[in-house]
Write an enzyme that holds these catalytic residues in place. Structure first.
Site, short mmCIF file in Angstrom:
data_model
loop_
_atom_site.label_atom_id
_atom_site.label_comp_id
_atom_site.label_asym_id
_atom_site.label_seq_id
_atom_site.Cartn_x
_atom_site.Cartn_y
_atom_site.Cartn_z
N ARG A 395 0.91 -1.06 0.09
CA ARG A 395 -0.07 -0.01 0.01
C ARG A 395 0.92 1.09 0.14
O ARG A 395 1.52 1.48 1.00
CB ARG A 395 -0.98 0.06 1.37
CG ARG A 395 -1.91 -1.23 1.19
CD ARG A 395 -2.96 -1.10 0.44
NE ARG A 395 -3.78 -2.49 0.21
CZ ARG A 395 -4.85 -2.42 1.16
NH1 ARG A 395 -5.26 -1.67 2.00
NH2 ARG A 395 -5.51 -3.77 1.09
N GLU A 397 0.69 4.12 0.90
CA GLU A 397 -0.07 5.24 1.66
C GLU A 397 0.90 6.08 2.39
O GLU A 397 1.58 5.38 3.21
CB GLU A 397 -1.17 4.57 2.43
CG GLU A 397 -2.27 3.80 1.93
CD GLU A 397 -3.14 3.04 2.87
OE1 GLU A 397 -2.99 3.30 4.12
OE2 GLU A 397 -4.18 2.46 2.22
N ARG A 403 -0.52 2.66 13.23
CA ARG A 403 -1.00 1.27 12.68
C ARG A 403 -0.69 1.13 11.20
O ARG A 403 -1.31 0.03 10.68
CB ARG A 403 -2.37 1.17 13.29
CG ARG A 403 -3.23 2.42 12.47
CD ARG A 403 -4.75 2.35 12.85
NE ARG A 403 -5.58 3.24 12.20
CZ ARG A 403 -6.84 3.01 12.09
NH1 ARG A 403 -7.50 2.22 13.00
NH2 ARG A 403 -7.62 3.99 11.70
N HIS A 404 -0.21 1.98 10.63
CA HIS A 404 0.19 1.77 9.11
C HIS A 404 1.46 1.03 8.52
O HIS A 404 2.35 1.83 9.08
CB HIS A 404 -0.22 3.15 8.31
CG HIS A 404 -1.60 3.34 8.24
ND1 HIS A 404 -2.28 4.33 9.23
CD2 HIS A 404 -2.72 3.07 7.44
CE1 HIS A 404 -3.68 4.56 9.00
NE2 HIS A 404 -3.90 3.81 7.84
N GLU A 547 -9.60 -1.17 13.49
CA GLU A 547 -9.94 -2.12 12.45
C GLU A 547 -8.69 -3.14 12.07
O GLU A 547 -7.53 -2.93 12.32
CB GLU A 547 -10.07 -1.34 11.18
CG GLU A 547 -10.31 -2.17 10.10
CD GLU A 547 -9.86 -1.77 8.54
OE1 GLU A 547 -9.51 -2.61 7.94
OE2 GLU A 547 -9.71 -0.46 8.63
N SER A 550 -11.14 -6.27 6.44
CA SER A 550 -12.43 -5.52 5.81
C SER A 550 -12.90 -6.49 5.18
O SER A 550 -12.19 -7.43 4.50
CB SER A 550 -11.81 -4.55 4.96
OG SER A 550 -11.81 -3.24 5.70
N ARG A 599 -1.21 -6.09 11.98
CA ARG A 599 -2.09 -5.18 12.87
C ARG A 599 -2.80 -6.13 14.03
O ARG A 599 -3.11 -5.76 14.89
CB ARG A 599 -2.97 -4.61 11.76
CG ARG A 599 -3.79 -3.36 12.69
CD ARG A 599 -4.82 -2.68 11.94
NE ARG A 599 -4.17 -1.90 10.76
CZ ARG A 599 -4.56 -0.79 10.24
NH1 ARG A 599 -6.00 -0.56 10.22
NH2 ARG A 599 -4.07 -0.09 9.35
#
Length: 625
Positions: A395, A397, A403-404, A547, A550, A599
């Site tokens: 990812r 991002e 948490r990323h 989270e 998903s 995570r």
């Protein structure tokens, strides 16, 4: 020039230092550093004068040995070469003469002083030679595997010249039932503590387990060799298992000791490490109780991750991570799932967004997979019915949060369903219960090691899935008032955490499903809710208010899928065309989910940062080690 001319042939290269001499110098340097540290420690502790003087004598002897080793190496090198200069720099600084120079015209006094100095130098040379001979034995001979039996201690170089002929005993296997037996153990030297000339205690560590080894010898240099071993060195130890009069409280194997008969250093660690394990292993509670203790920050840990990973807590974290994968696989295999392996270089962005890593692929663009989503669904179209995958996810991002990560391990599953995506939720909930129970019952030592440094409790989860619909979540947040309801937007981090607290208070659980996410917040392949197109047949799974997963029912109708893709403004390239085409050949209704392994582990153990659950984390600011 002709071949007969001497100048025709190139000059032979200057001689190089032998491997044996190089090892001797390395060992001597380690002894100097170790002895110097001991002197500093004794002075800091306010030790008795005799103990400090003995340690200083050991330091001086170590320096003499280093000098002798370097001078021997210098004799084998051509002066003026880079190697010669490097070796010369290793010589310990000579003691500076005290007092003023005598006048040149004071000849009688100079002669007497010179004679006195010569006698002192002669005595010093003899003492140094004696100390060097003694300390060379302490540093130990350099042994090949074939020479191992010729000495009871030394520096052992293993190059696979001989097959294994002995059985090894793990540190965790050192238990009272082995009392009286002789065993071979390979471990690291966690600490060494010399007491007098005849006794040295070593703490041996292997993974999360430690044991005390006792080196006792009234004669010979076995004790001296043991005392010079730097921390974190790898050693082979042969000894007898005995039962101490009192438990060794500092070791996990507290009911036994190992009486050392033979000791070999297989890999000698640097004398000075970039961080100390005892510092890296302290809990926040210990650090708060004593502000003078050293706190190792996150960047130092990650820059020197190989050492940081040796702490008991980190050993536990990554063994627990392995167990999560084992239980994930085991449960899904028991439910009729098949493990698949999808490509990680793909022709289009699998999630339809911009947060992808683009790579050059033979003159055209390719992308690192954001998930195995498209291929999981195509596997369902290929009649595999139920599939799962464990693999890397990328990812792009630019999120520098706790948490990323830019690369993590995805635990993905997909399954055909009968009439409702609740069937997928039921499977997922049962899977999480299986994983959580498995960790608590089968990984007790690992959990204990982690929780000693990072306290946590087992997350609470109900026997059946706890499902909170989006509308209920909005009502809970509105009534609470601390965080505004999200409406048809995705949850913010603050809203997630507050909602987690509210759900925990209302339902008594730390694991729950948030269902009916707004369609605008979900990818193009998500099935819309049948009663309101603003919502979707999708869910997130939350653990301790954050989270971890998903999932959704997927669109299996090609026309509906094309409309959804157009509505999201996603470009349809060749890869996406193949995915859409798979729907035209008959696609069962299906759904699934994607879980972030790091995570999940980070939140299960209630750690403060996901990087603690990633062996070598990748984020916007870190791509090494």
């Amino acid at each position: 020039l002709m071949p007969g001319d001497a100048s025709f042939w190139p000059a032979p290269p200057p001689p190089r230092v032998s491997a044996c001499l190089a090892m001797s110098i390395e060992a001597a340097e380690a002894a100097v550093a170790s002895s110097g540290q001991r002197v500093r420690d004794l002075k800091a502790e306010g030790a008795a004068k005799e103990a400090v003087e003995a340690a200083v004598a050991e330091l001086q002897a170590a320096k003499a040995t280093l000098t002798a080793s370097v001078e021997a190496a210098l004799a084998s090198c051509a002066e003026g070469t880079p190697e010669y200069d490097v070796l010369k720099a290793k010589l310990p600084a000579a003691a500076k003469p005290k007092g003023k120079e005598k006048k040149k015209d004071d000849a009688p006094q100079n002669d007497r002083a010179a004679a006195k100095a010569a006698r002192a130098a002669q005595r010093g040379a003899k003492a140094e030679a004696k100390a060097a001979t003694k300390d060379e034995a302490v540093l130990g001979p350099n042994l090949s595997q074939a020479e191992m039996d010729s000495a009871e201690f030394g520096n052992l170089f293993i190059q696979s010249t001989h097959a294994a002929t002995r059985a090894w005993t793990g540190v965790k296997e050192l238990v009272p039932s082995l009392a009286g037996q002789q065993v071979w153990v390979r471990a690291r030297v966690a600490t060494s503590r010399k007491q007098g000339k005849a006794l040295c205690f070593l703490q041996l560590r292997q993974s999360m387990h430690t044991a005390q080894a006792v080196v006792f010898a009234k004669e010979g240099e076995l004790v001296g060799f043991a005392a010079t071993l730097p921390r974190e060195s790898v050693v082979d130890v042969f000894g007898e298992v005995t039962l101490p009069a009192e438990a060794v409280a500092s070791c996990s194997q507290s009911a036994v000791e190992l009486q050392v008969r033979r000791l070999y250093c297989v890999s000698r660690a640097m004398p000075e490490l970039p961080l100390q394990l005892e510092d890296a292993a302290r809990s926040d509670e210990q650090l708060a109780a004593d502000p003078s203790l050293t706190r190792v920050n996150q960047d130092v840990r990650l820059n020197h991750r190989v050492i940081d990973l040796r702490t008991a807590a980190n050993q536990g974290i990554f063994r627990l991570q392995s167990a999560v994968c084992e239980h994930f696989r085991g449960f899904l295999l028991s439910q009729g799932f098949t493990e698949i392996h999808s490509p990680k270089m793909i022709g289009t962005a699998s999630e339809g967004g911009a947060d992808v890593f683009r790579v050059e692929y033979f003159g055209r663009d390719a992308y690192l997979a954001q998930s195995p989503q498209l291929y999981k669904q195509m596997a369902i179209a290929s009649d595999f019915d139920r599939v799962f995958e464990v693999g890397p996810v990328f990812r792009a991002e630019n999120s520098n949060t706790r948490r990323h990560l830019c690369e993590f391990v995805g635990l993905d599953m997909e399954m055909s369903l009968g009439y409702h995506y609740d069937e997928v939720i039921e499977v997922l909930h049962a899977m999480f219960v299986h994983i959580f129970d498995g960790l608590e019952t089968r990984c007790a030592p690992e959990l204990a090691a982690v929780r000693a440094q990072f306290p946590s409790d087992k997350p609470r989860c109900a026997e059946r899935p706890t499902v909170v619909h989006w509308e209920e979540a909005e009502e809970m947040l509105a009534e609470d008032g601390a965080e505004a309801p999200p409406g048809l937007s995705d949850l913010s981090t603050a809203q997630e955490r507050r909602l987690g607290e509210l759900v925990a208070a209302k339902y008594g659980v730390d694991l729950y499903f948030l269902d009916r996410f707004p369609a605008a917040a979900r990818p193009f392949y998500t099935m819309p809710a049948p009663d309101d197109p603003d919502y979707s047949n999708s869910y997130d799974i939350f653990l301790r208010g954050e989270e971890i997963c998903s999932g959704a029912q997927r669109i299996h109708d090609p026309s509906m899928l094309e409309e959804a893709i157009a509505a999201k403004g996603v470009a349809v390239g060749p890869a996406l065309s193949t995915y859409i085409e798979s729907m035209r050949y008959g696609m069962p209704p299906h759904g699934g989910a994607g879980i972030g392994l790091e995570r999940l582990v980070f939140l299960y153990l209630n750690l403060d940062n996901v990087r603690k659950a990633s062996m070598f984390p990748r984020d916007p600011n870190r791509c090494s080690p």
